[in-house]
Design an enzyme around this catalytic site. Structure first.
Site, PDB file in Angstrom:
ATOM      1  N   ASP A  15      35.573  39.313  42.783  1.00 46.22           N
ATOM      2  CA  ASP A  15      36.918  37.868  42.801  1.00 46.22           C
ATOM      3  C   ASP A  15      36.339  37.509  44.553  1.00 46.22           C
ATOM      4  OD1 ASP A  15      38.666  37.688  40.354  1.00 46.22           O
ATOM      5  OD2 ASP A  15      38.142  39.918  41.369  1.00 46.22           O
ATOM      6  N   GLU A 260      29.857  41.616  39.249  1.00 48.43           N
ATOM      7  CA  GLU A 260      29.193  40.491  38.928  1.00 48.43           C
ATOM      8  C   GLU A 260      28.336  39.729  40.026  1.00 48.43           C
ATOM      9  OE1 GLU A 260      30.742  36.943  37.698  1.00 48.43           O
ATOM     10  OE2 GLU A 260      32.419  38.259  36.376  1.00 48.43           O
TER      11      GLU A 260
END
Ligand code: TRH
Length: 356
Positions: A15, A260
């Site tokens: 994040d 990611e």
């Protein structure tokens, strides 16, 4: 434009990694004014520590609480508010937006996926009872979606091959000049001990760089320590800044990555990699991995396709190592292809265009 990015660090670094990379692209490439409100500033600062201080100074890093205790908010309404990965805005911050004379646009920045359904959902409105316009924004590989965070592009990135980053100098001095290099950043469930054991059996000189915490997390030297052959050297890295970690990926011959952000960096490094995708209970990660592999291996031969799928699903290196040559060529080609597909500036540029 003025941007407020809200970042809640759930359990990993992803994040913060994505928010930081987005913020600095918006600021340094596109000249936007950016604030990040984060519930874990030490982690964010750690990731951001590698960047040129002048660049970092331009981005306002604020603790999460400031967003609702700071009375200046109604006057300082941004043009865009980003809820990273669907995090909820603090109520009092939202209340400040209600009374703002000009409403911002809220963007729900979603998880990266190569699945085809994101094309349909990207950019869709998410009507709210409070009336402030809100939209879904999906990062992705296809032309029709939100693009990828590419900056800084290796090897021309912020750190060049010749400059060994400060925090990595000790470890780099232990690397053997003719050994292959593999970096490892994966989740605890990976069969890493077995994998390394098999790798060692191949007889090649290989230096394995383990991301911080992996030795303990994987209990590599625990009750049943692995006995490594001499040709395999394990080196444990400290937690380095995001720039330094990017640099490591670009310097290795093969990378194991996970969330990611490191997944995209591994592709930009132009080297073969294993994506240890975040495991989800409903096995949604398997569908996500398959969707990516469909794109990644579209032009690959049947042999390379099978080898890559085997590697990505943790088959032992001895089962696919013979395909490493063609896979390396494919990875370099994929990097070029990605950069061509995202020549419009990728995610930050598409986001700015979307908002405009
Ligand atoms: O930390 P992650 O596993 O984050 C993940 C992903 O966001 C995933 O999509 C999400 O579902 C899950 O969390 C909950 O992996 P990721 O995304 O690769 O982020 C790691 C970040 O940390 C990346 O920006 C690189 C950075 N990093 C450093 O800066 N220094 C380091 O030493 C290492 C190992 C990583």
């Amino acid at each position: 434009m003025r941007w407020d990015i809200f970042c809640q660090i759930v359990d990993n670094y992803g994040d913060a990694g994505v928010c930081w990379r987005l913020a600095r692209s918006l600021s340094s490439i596109h000249g936007q004014e950016v604030r990040i409100f984060c519930d874990d500033l030490p982690t964010l600062n750690l990731l951001a520590s590698g960047v040129d201080p002048a660049m970092k100074q331009k981005i306002d890093l604020q603790p999460w609480e400031v967003s609702y205790t700071n009375a200046r908010h109604p006057v300082q309404t941004p043009d865009v508010v980003i809820e990273a990965f669907g995090c909820e805005l603090p109520e009092r911050y939202l209340a400040g937006l209600f009374i703002a004379p000009i409403k911002p646009i809220i963007i729900n920045l979603e998880y990266l996926s190569a699945e085809p359904w994101v094309i349909e959902f990207h950019g869709k409105a998410s009507p709210q009872s409070h009336g402030i316009p809100k939209y879904f924004f999906f990062p992705g590989f296809q032309d029709e979606v939100g693009g990828l965070l590419l900056d800084p592009i290796p090897p021309e990135g912020h750190l060049t091959e010749k400059q060994i980053p400060k925090d990595l100098q000790t470890i780099w001095s232990k690397m053997r000049p003719n050994a292959k290099r593999i970096s490892v950043f994966c989740y605890p469930g990976a069969p890493l001990k077995k994998w390394l054991d098999d790798l060692g059996g191949l007889g090649e000189d290989i230096d394995v760089l383990l991301a911080q915490g992996h030795v303990e997390q994987l209990n590599l030297y625990g009750e049943q320590p692995i006995s490594l052959p001499e040709n395999l050297q394990l080196l444990s890295m400290p937690f380095v800044s995001q720039d330094e970690y990017d640099w490591v990926l670009s310097q290795c011959d093969f990378n194991i990555v996970r969330g990611e952000d490191s997944f995209v960096r591994a592709q930009l490094a132009g080297k073969p990699f294993i994506w240890h995708i975040y495991p989800q209970e409903d096995r949604a990660h398997e569908v996500k991995l398959a969707a990516f592999l469909d794109l990644y291996l579209e032009d690959a031969s049947q042999e390379l396709r099978l080898a890559t799928i085997a590697a990505m699903t943790w088959a032992m290196p001895s089962e696919w190592i013979n395909s490493l040559g063609p896979w390396s060529a494919h990875a370099a080609h994929w990097r070029t292809h990605l950069l061509e597909k995202q020549a419009d500036g990728g995610l930050p540029a598409r986001l700015i265009r979307f908002v405009a």
